[in-house]
Design a protein around this motif. Structure first.
Motif, PDB file in Angstrom:
ATOM      1  N   LEU A 712       0.864  -1.184   0.096  1.00 45.02           N
ATOM      2  CA  LEU A 712       0.068  -0.027  -0.056  1.00 45.02           C
ATOM      3  C   LEU A 712       0.932   1.260  -0.036  1.00 45.02           C
ATOM      4  O   LEU A 712       0.591   2.312  -0.800  1.00 45.02           O
ATOM      5  CB  LEU A 712      -0.870   0.051   1.114  1.00 45.02           C
ATOM      6  N   LEU A 713       1.985   1.313   1.015  1.00 43.21           N
ATOM      7  CA  LEU A 713       2.844   2.258   1.084  1.00 43.21           C
ATOM      8  C   LEU A 713       3.495   2.606  -0.493  1.00 43.21           C
ATOM      9  O   LEU A 713       3.759   3.466  -0.939  1.00 43.21           O
ATOM     10  CB  LEU A 713       3.971   2.087   2.029  1.00 43.21           C
ATOM     11  N   ASN A 715       2.604   1.543  -3.237  1.00 39.31           N
ATOM     12  CA  ASN A 715       1.662   1.890  -4.131  1.00 39.31           C
ATOM     13  C   ASN A 715       1.273   3.462  -4.178  1.00 39.31           C
ATOM     14  O   ASN A 715       1.120   4.185  -5.003  1.00 39.31           O
ATOM     15  CB  ASN A 715       0.320   1.137  -4.207  1.00 39.31           C
ATOM     16  N   LYS A 716       1.278   3.963  -2.759  1.00 37.75           N
ATOM     17  CA  LYS A 716       0.938   5.563  -2.631  1.00 37.75           C
ATOM     18  C   LYS A 716       2.280   6.195  -2.922  1.00 37.75           C
ATOM     19  O   LYS A 716       1.827   7.255  -3.813  1.00 37.75           O
ATOM     20  CB  LYS A 716       0.854   5.571  -1.155  1.00 37.75           C
ATOM     21  N   LYS A 717       3.383   5.859  -2.738  1.00 39.33           N
ATOM     22  CA  LYS A 717       4.679   6.391  -3.180  1.00 39.33           C
ATOM     23  C   LYS A 717       4.662   6.332  -4.935  1.00 39.33           C
ATOM     24  O   LYS A 717       4.805   7.455  -5.565  1.00 39.33           O
ATOM     25  CB  LYS A 717       5.747   5.665  -2.829  1.00 39.33           C
ATOM     26  N   GLY A 719       2.060   6.216  -6.631  1.00 40.30           N
ATOM     27  CA  GLY A 719       1.112   6.882  -7.047  1.00 40.30           C
ATOM     28  C   GLY A 719       1.454   8.392  -7.064  1.00 40.30           C
ATOM     29  O   GLY A 719       1.037   8.969  -8.186  1.00 40.30           O
TER      30      GLY A 719
END
Ligand SMILES: Nc1ncnc2c1ncn2[C@@H]1O[C@H](COP(=O)(O)OP(=O)(O)OP(=O)(O)O)[C@@H](O)[C@H]1O
Ligand SMILES: [Mg+2]
Length: 889
Positions: A712-713, A715-717, A719
């Protein structure tokens, strides 16, 4: 080469990877320690043979070679691993080959045995102490295959050489030298129903067709099948299929069979006995019944009946009694009951099935006696010999309609899957220990509950079935009701209303839910053989048949000495219990026999280090170069590969080498921190060491929750980075678009202006041209006018001048005419004067000439009168003529 090295280990990734391998003709792939073998359905060159074998045993001798240069995954590698572990670690080994029908289990097993035999031969040739007997054992073991294939294989829709039995072959080696000194074969669940009928497109066992194709004329005569073809027997003709799609010729395989028989030690007369029984069964299958005059049934006379009686060595009366009558024992007395035509037919089928079953068992026992001679000789010491077991057994089956056979097969697969799971668990445990991480809290799934559902002593489906088989009045329906009653609460058991109505039930197996149809469960489980039939065979005048009849009286014992020894060791074997009950219906059921066999098999496997080979069939059409992803995915599920992967990933499903971990999650740190931290330091500092994540010596282990959080982290990064990249890209694209638009506008303007200028220039040109045209036109007009007026003037002038000239001409003409008149008048007057003068002159001349002529005449006359004058004259004339002629010439 190893599917477990895939980051995302899920079904599509595994299937895709296998497809890529298959397209490169690389049929073997590892999943951890499990070998996946794709069936190429074609002979691959440079994949098998002694040269390739060399790579694997050499690799084993030079273990230090770098991984890059190690030979690719291969079934030889598995065989080598087992052989090496056997000799160096001293553990018994087993290689378990499974897969669905046609996936290549038997072929793979043959390659394994070939490899082990080759290794043994290598060691034998290195060893000076070997004796002659041992030299041949490898080939004897390999030659057992054609025999078992002829009698136990048949063409089915899914495989032209389908093994209709399971097989566990144990190879025993001498501890020091690694020489193959003995072997044994145990077989499971021979499909006997095939002897009675085959589905369209399928055949009976190969042996029947091979006999009909390969026996010599003399032998055919002796075995009473002269002039017979497969179509002439009910056993071989009922499906209408006689050949094999894979192009294998029955005549050739029969020839191989005979060679194999000789090699394994079947004498010519023993072979003849086997062939005679097969021919007897061919004729027996043609026997028919009619309703007897009283009641019951009786045999119908036919050519086949006569031949069958001859080959079976029994009288017609004995055969008639055993098939058409049933002995019932009541109050110490024996009564005979007449059987109907249908019942007699069933008894005939039971006779055929039992005889063939006994024949097959006899063949396996004889092979075992031959290849296990050494074992017998050295027994009981033989029990401790190092051994490698090779299992070629049916894979998980789930069809549209599943019957008793599928239940047994799937039960067997559940049992093997449980061992497989334990094996995978052990490997996992080993890896965790190697990496030095804590794994005590991890629980692994177990399919014991499904096994309980099937084999439990009281509540298990097979136990209920056995119980019902013991009751004379029981039917499939009552059995089905009993299991609904007893198993309904089991979480793996289910039956919907419609299934209950159809007497069906479902079991949730590890590979998926299978619905079973309970029809014929009782009959198949009993596999009953009337006592009359065994007595009939035992009373045969043919010694071999009598022997087979006697063996039918015994309960199935393990066919191999080593299996028997193994069973005896655990005290599971009780020969006294194995004697068949002395009643008309034999008591030991197929299910309980199979359960026992399976238990023994599991124990034997448990006592070894297993190696797994999962065979996969890339398509159902049995053709090369056709990979169907859904077919493979289904088999991966059924072979338990995906389940194994799942099991292996239950603890820490995601794991990365430190370097991979840094590459993947390094972006979560700032550049500065990243520079500071490296390797394991980075791995352990990035995450809190908790239950969710552990750092091993070489790998980082992640539980799903931590993996998801990190993903998730990440992917956020990713993103955020993506947004920045998008922004810049968008600006760049907008700038580019603006420049393009600007350039386009300028171009358009330039173009329009050019068009305008062209237009004006044209107008100017047109004006100039108009003026010019006008000018030319006007000049032309003026010139024309001028010309016209000039012409008119000229015409007028000419006309006037004409008038004047004509007038003058008329005057002149009149004057000329006047002159002519005047001239003629004057002429006339002068002429008149002239004529008068002329007349006067002529008259004067006449007068004068007359006067001259007369004078001449008077002279001439005077001359004529002189002759001389005449002659002279003549000469003168002559001369004159000559002169003239000359002149002329
Ligand atoms: N490694 C291989 N190379 C070439 N052909 C192969 C290979 N493995 C299997 N085959 C082909 O596939 C056919 C089926 O293989 P095999 O009889 O071993 O299947 P099986 O899994 O034993 O099936 P069953 O369960 O029905 O006995 C073989 O007859 C052969 O033509
Ligand atoms: Mg097979």
């Amino acid at each position: 080469e190893d599917l477990t090295s895939l980051t995302h280990l899920h079904e599509p990734a595994v299937v895709y990877c296998l497809q890529k391998h298959y397209e490169r003709n690389s049929i073997y792939t590892y999943t951890g320690k499990i070998l996946i073998a794709l069936n190429p359905f074609q002979m691959l060159y440079n994949v098998y043979g002694e040269d390739v074998m060399k790579d694997y045993w050499q690799d084993d001798n030079t273990k230090t070679l770098d991984l890059e240069r190690r030979p690719p995954p291969h079934v030889y590698a598995i065989a080598q691993d087992a052989y090496r572990s056997l000799l160096h670690e001293g553990n018994n080994q087993s290689i378990l080959v499974s897969g669905e029908s046609g996936s290549g289990k038997t072929v793979t097993t043959k390659y394994i045995m070939g490899y082990l035999a080759n290794q043994s031969q290598r060691n034998t040739s290195n060893n000076d102490n070997h004796n002659k007997k041992e030299e041949g054992i490898e080939s004897q073991i390999l030659q057992s295959n054609p025999i078992l294939e002829s009698f136990g294989n048949a063409r089915t829709i899914r495989n032209d050489n389908s093994s209709r039995f399971g097989k566990f072959m144990e190879l025993l080696f001498s501890p020091g030298t690694g020489q193959l000194i003995s072997a044994s074969i145990e077989t499971y669940l021979l499909e006997k129903v095939r002897l009675i009928s085959q589905a369209p497109g399928e055949r009976n066992y190969h042996i029947f067709y091979e006999l009909l194709a390969g026996l010599s004329q003399q032998e055919r005569k002796e075995l009473l099948i002269e002039n017979f073809v497969p179509d002439d027997f009910r056993m071989t003709g009922c499906s209408g299929t006689f050949d094999r799609r894979d192009g294998v010729d029955d005549n050739e395989t029969f020839h191989d069979l005979r060679t194999a028989f000789l090699s394994v030690g079947f004498s010519e007369s023993q072979q003849k006995d086997l062939f005679a029984v097969a021919c007897a069964l061919l004729h027996t299958s043609n026997i028919t019944f009619k309703t007897a005059s009283g009641e019951g049934s009786e045999l119908i006379q036919s050519q086949s009946l006569v031949a069958a009686l001859d080959l079976l060595g029994v009288s017609q009366e004995a055969l008639n009694d055993s098939l058409c009558l049933c002995a019932i024992q009541a109050r110490g007395e024996v009564f005979h009951k007449n059987l109907s035509v249908i019942q007699a037919g069933k008894a005939l089928e039971a006779l055929i099935k039992a005889t063939y079953g006994a024949l097959f068992t006899h063949i396996v026992r004889t092979i075992n006696n031959s290849i296990a001679a050494e074992l017998e000789a050295t027994s009981p010491h033989a029990r401790n010999l190092p051994r490698i077991g090779v299992l070629d057994i049916f894979g998980f089956e789930s069809f549209d309609v599943n019957s008793y056979e599928q239940l047994c097969i799937n039960y067997c697969n559940e049992a093997l899957q449980q061992q497989f799971n334990k094996f995978v668990f052990k490997l996992e445990q080993h890896e965790y220990e190697q990496e030095g991480i804590d794994w005590s809290f991890i629980e692994f799934p177990d399919n014991q509950d499904i096994l309980d559902l099937i084999e439990n002593k009281r509540e298990g489906i097979l136990s209920i079935l056995d119980e019902k088989c013991r009751l004379a009045s029981c039917t499939d329906t009552t059995f089905c009701r009993a299991i609904y009653e007893k198993c309904k609460k089991h979480p793996r058991f289910s039956a919907t209303q419609s299934q209950i109505a159809n007497f069906e039930f479902s079991i949730e197996h590890y590979a998926g839910t299978v619905t079973y149809d309970s029809a014929n469960f009782l009959e198949k489980n009993k596999d009953e053989l009337p006592k009359e039939t065994t007595e009939l065979l035992a009373s045969s005048s043919v010694r071999f048949l009598a022997y087979l009849g006697e063996t039918l009286n015994e309960e199935d014992e393990p066919t191999s000495a080593s299996a028997k020894a193994f069973a005896d060791r655990d005290g599971t074997s009780d020969t006294n219990n194995r004697k068949r009950n002395n009643s008309s219906i034999l008591r030991t059921t197929v299910g309980s026999q199979f359960s026992r066999q399976l238990r023994e098999l599991r124990d034997r496997i448990d006592s070894t280090s297993p190696h797994y080979v999962r065979c996969l069939k890339p398509n159902d059409d049995l053709v090369p170069n056709q990979f169907e992803a859904h077919v493979i995915a289904e088999q991966l599920r059924c072979a338990g590969v995906l389940e194994a992967i799942r099991v292996s990933r239950v603890g820490f499903p995601h794991r990365y080498y430190h370097e991979q971990f840094i590459i993947r999650y390094g972006i979560l740190l700032t550049k500065k921190t990243m520079r500071k931290r490296r390797g394991k330091d980075f791995c352990s500092s990035t995450c809190v060491v908790s239950l969710g994540m552990q750092t091993g010596h070489r790998k980082v282990f992640l539980r799903t929750t931590v993996f998801d959080a990190l993903e998730l982290l990440r992917n956020k990064k990713l993103g955020l980075s993506a947004i920045i990249i998008q922004k810049n890209v968008r600006r760049f694209v907008a700038q580019l678009q603006y420049d393009v638009c600007l350039m386009a506008a300028i171009r358009i303007q330039r173009f329009l202006r050019q068009i305008n200028a062209y237009r004006q220039a044209r107008i100017i040109k047109e004006c100039a041209a108009a003026i010019r045209i006008q000018c030319v036109w006007r000049r032309f007009f003026a010139e024309t006018e001028l010309m016209a007026s000039r012409l008119i003037a000229h015409f007028c002038q000419a006309y006037w001048r004409g008038i004047v000239a004509r007038k003058l001409y008329a005057i002149m003409a009149m004057e000329n005419q006047a002159k002519v008149v005047q001239r003629y008048w004057r002429g006339y007057r002068v002429k008149l004067v002239y004529l008068r003068v002329l007349k006067s002159i002529v008259s004067i001349q006449c007068c004068w000439r007359c006067k001259v002529a007369r004078t001449v005449f008077k002279g001439l006359r005077r001359e004529a009168r002189s002759i001389g004058a005449i002659a002279a004259e003549r000469d003168r004339f002559k001369k004159e003529s000559l002169r003239l002629r000359k002149e002329v010439e």
